[in-house]
Design an enzyme around this catalytic site. Sequence first.
Site, PDB file in Angstrom:
ATOM      1  N   CYS A 202     -16.085   2.556   1.903  1.00 25.55           N
ATOM      2  CA  CYS A 202     -15.194   2.011   1.621  1.00 25.55           C
ATOM      3  C   CYS A 202     -14.415   1.583   3.108  1.00 25.55           C
ATOM      4  O   CYS A 202     -14.017   0.705   3.474  1.00 25.55           O
ATOM      5  CB  CYS A 202     -13.782   2.295   1.137  1.00 25.55           C
ATOM      6  SG  CYS A 202     -13.673   3.754   0.351  1.00 25.55           S
TER       7      CYS A 202
ATOM      8  N   ARG B  22     -13.683  -7.316   2.699  1.00 22.65           N
ATOM      9  CA  ARG B  22     -12.919  -7.505   2.446  1.00 22.65           C
ATOM     10  C   ARG B  22     -11.554  -8.440   2.956  1.00 22.65           C
ATOM     11  O   ARG B  22     -10.668  -9.013   2.320  1.00 22.65           O
ATOM     12  CB  ARG B  22     -11.835  -6.407   3.234  1.00 22.65           C
ATOM     13  CG  ARG B  22     -12.178  -5.007   3.079  1.00 22.65           C
ATOM     14  CD  ARG B  22     -11.849  -4.292   1.564  1.00 22.65           C
ATOM     15  NE  ARG B  22     -10.600  -4.446   0.884  1.00 22.65           N
ATOM     16  CZ  ARG B  22      -9.816  -3.585   1.524  1.00 22.65           C
ATOM     17  NH1 ARG B  22     -10.055  -2.381   2.092  1.00 22.65           N
ATOM     18  NH2 ARG B  22      -8.613  -3.919   0.616  1.00 22.65           N
TER      19      ARG B  22
ATOM     20  N   GLN C 249     -10.352  -3.827  -2.927  1.00 24.01           N
ATOM     21  CA  GLN C 249     -11.143  -3.166  -2.414  1.00 24.01           C
ATOM     22  C   GLN C 249     -12.547  -3.848  -2.788  1.00 24.01           C
ATOM     23  O   GLN C 249     -14.212  -3.881  -2.966  1.00 24.01           O
ATOM     24  CB  GLN C 249     -11.329  -1.314  -2.142  1.00 24.01           C
ATOM     25  CG  GLN C 249     -12.660  -1.088  -1.974  1.00 24.01           C
ATOM     26  CD  GLN C 249     -12.568  -0.930  -0.250  1.00 24.01           C
ATOM     27  OE1 GLN C 249     -12.029  -1.265   0.538  1.00 24.01           O
ATOM     28  NE2 GLN C 249     -14.586  -1.145  -0.195  1.00 24.01           N
TER      29      GLN C 249
ATOM     30  N   ASP D 293     -17.034   8.154  -0.228  1.00 25.58           N
ATOM     31  CA  ASP D 293     -15.568   7.732   0.080  1.00 25.58           C
ATOM     32  C   ASP D 293     -15.481   9.767   1.151  1.00 25.58           C
ATOM     33  O   ASP D 293     -15.947  10.303   0.439  1.00 25.58           O
ATOM     34  CB  ASP D 293     -14.035   7.488  -1.011  1.00 25.58           C
ATOM     35  CG  ASP D 293     -12.937   7.081  -0.446  1.00 25.58           C
ATOM     36  OD1 ASP D 293     -13.074   7.387   0.804  1.00 25.58           O
ATOM     37  OD2 ASP D 293     -11.897   7.085  -1.134  1.00 25.58           O
TER      38      ASP D 293
ATOM     39  N   HIS E 291      -7.240   1.326  -5.975  1.00 27.21           N
ATOM     40  CA  HIS E 291      -7.977   0.146  -5.056  1.00 27.21           C
ATOM     41  C   HIS E 291      -8.573  -1.235  -4.952  1.00 27.21           C
ATOM     42  O   HIS E 291      -9.716  -1.349  -5.215  1.00 27.21           O
ATOM     43  CB  HIS E 291      -8.724   0.982  -4.296  1.00 27.21           C
ATOM     44  CG  HIS E 291      -8.027   0.935  -2.529  1.00 27.21           C
ATOM     45  ND1 HIS E 291      -7.957  -0.420  -2.180  1.00 27.21           N
ATOM     46  CD2 HIS E 291      -9.316   0.990  -1.609  1.00 27.21           C
ATOM     47  CE1 HIS E 291      -7.675  -0.987  -0.878  1.00 27.21           C
ATOM     48  NE2 HIS E 291      -8.261   0.111  -0.007  1.00 27.21           N
TER      49      HIS E 291
ATOM     50  N   ARG F  42       0.802  -0.881   0.152  1.00 26.10           N
ATOM     51  CA  ARG F  42       0.281   0.152   0.094  1.00 26.10           C
ATOM     52  C   ARG F  42       0.697   1.395  -0.254  1.00 26.10           C
ATOM     53  O   ARG F  42       1.596   1.161   0.829  1.00 26.10           O
ATOM     54  CB  ARG F  42      -1.005   0.269   0.997  1.00 26.10           C
ATOM     55  CG  ARG F  42      -1.436   1.445   1.637  1.00 26.10           C
ATOM     56  CD  ARG F  42      -2.351   1.573   2.388  1.00 26.10           C
ATOM     57  NE  ARG F  42      -3.008   0.703   1.496  1.00 26.10           N
ATOM     58  CZ  ARG F  42      -4.878   1.071   2.754  1.00 26.10           C
ATOM     59  NH1 ARG F  42      -5.807   1.880   3.464  1.00 26.10           N
ATOM     60  NH2 ARG F  42      -6.000   0.313   2.151  1.00 26.10           N
TER      61      ARG F  42
HETATM   62  N1  NVA Z   1      -9.470   7.529  -1.155  1.00 26.11           N
HETATM   63  C1  NVA Z   1      -9.058   6.854   0.438  1.00 26.11           C
HETATM   64  C2  NVA Z   1      -9.690   5.560   0.526  1.00 26.11           C
HETATM   65  C3  NVA Z   1      -8.733   4.803   2.262  1.00 26.11           C
HETATM   66  C4  NVA Z   1      -8.993   3.389   1.557  1.00 26.11           C
HETATM   67  C5  NVA Z   1      -7.860   7.628   0.343  1.00 26.11           C
HETATM   68  O1  NVA Z   1      -7.123   6.993   0.227  1.00 26.11           O
HETATM   69  O2  NVA Z   1      -7.612   8.035   1.816  1.00 26.11           O
HETATM   70  N1   CP Z   2     -11.071   0.369   2.832  1.00 25.38           N
HETATM   71  C1   CP Z   2      -9.989   0.608   3.304  1.00 25.38           C
HETATM   72  O1   CP Z   2      -8.539   0.688   2.189  1.00 25.38           O
HETATM   73  O2   CP Z   2      -9.084   0.481   5.121  1.00 25.38           O
HETATM   74  P1   CP Z   2      -8.287   0.867   5.312  1.00 25.38           P
HETATM   75  O3   CP Z   2      -7.486   2.138   5.152  1.00 25.38           O
HETATM   76  O4   CP Z   2      -8.617   0.791   6.820  1.00 25.38           O
HETATM   77  O5   CP Z   2      -7.702  -0.591   5.426  1.00 25.38           O
END
Ligand code: NVA
Ligand code: CP
Length: 337
Positions: free
Chosen positions: A272, A317, A138, A231, A135, A108
């Site tokens: 999410c 997930r 997800q 989101d 993502h 990540r």
């Molecule tokens: N768009 C958000 C998704 C988190 C799961 C981010 O990148 O912070």
């Molecule tokens: N939805 C998601 O990716 O959550 P986290 O950022 O907690 O992993």
Amino acid sequence: MKSVFQKRSFLKEKDFTKEELMYLIDFSAHLKDMKKKGIPHRYLEGKNIALLFEKASTRTRSAFTTASIDLGAHPEYLGKNDIQIGKKESIEDTAKVLGRMFDGIEFRGFKQESVELLAEHAGVPVWNGLTDEWHPTQMIADYLTLKENFGKLEGLTLAYTGDGRNNVANSLLVTGAILGVNVHIVSPESLFPDQEIVDLAKDYAEKSGSQILVTDDVKKGVKGADALYTDVWVSMGEEDKFEERVNLLKPYQINMAMLNNTGKDETILLHCLPAFHDTQTEYGKMVEEKFGEIEMEVTDKAFRSKHARQFDQAENRMHSIKAIMAATLGNLFIPHV
Ligand code: NVA
Ligand code: CP
């Protein structure tokens, strides 16, 4: 016989066909059922899994950890500040080292190029746990949740409201188009997805028969939605944008009125997570103090309403990440899909 998934990385949705993505969604449902029935599924017995995180995570980290353990593998968390990556060692060298010790790597981080580079040099499957662009893990959970609720995917309409150009919006748009789900991106014009991504989705939509709509008109965008998805307004790495986004995105907040305006009786709410639906977080409190808003992308009432499915998504997930890891690393008999 080598399966179509064996040894492949999972970096972005467009690397997979509709049939392959559907297989992963259905395999997730199967693994979920096995888990509920207490049937062991230790397809990765003895394997070592590296979990690399440049950004924070609750769900993705927990899902990869518990899924690895259920599959009989050993997960090892490698936070950005704990290892040499970036500061003293390149991604290429890190990939070569980790690939000699681990059987699979989750990453990540910020740049999509980083996860692609890791996959190029690791020699083992690399799974994208979120980048600024996509993502993908997800998506398997989200479209599984949709299928669980409606018994099918083709012909459903998912309307995503809010920041239309973040990773989750990009992934929903392209994945829905591949799978035959109509996707509406409902956001201010300044936050529309990149034209390249819209064009890609439109190409897929032509083949799958789905309809793509990108609009700043909320009424038009949410009409006919089986699912309303949102989101955070400010994604990880852009925390200086709260003021701009709070003002810009308020009309795109999911609330009870929006849920009641889809024209469908059974519209579900997806997110999410994490979500800003109250002031129980540091950012939530900061936004209340500075801008007088106690909720951001979704109201607390909508979040707690009968429409809400975000915690099913969160659970999914785990099942879907398990499916992705097992399919790409488990020597399973999947001759074709
Ligand atoms: N768009 C958000 C998704 C988190 C799961 C981010 O990148 O912070
Ligand atoms: N939805 C998601 O990716 O959550 P986290 O950022 O907690 O992993």
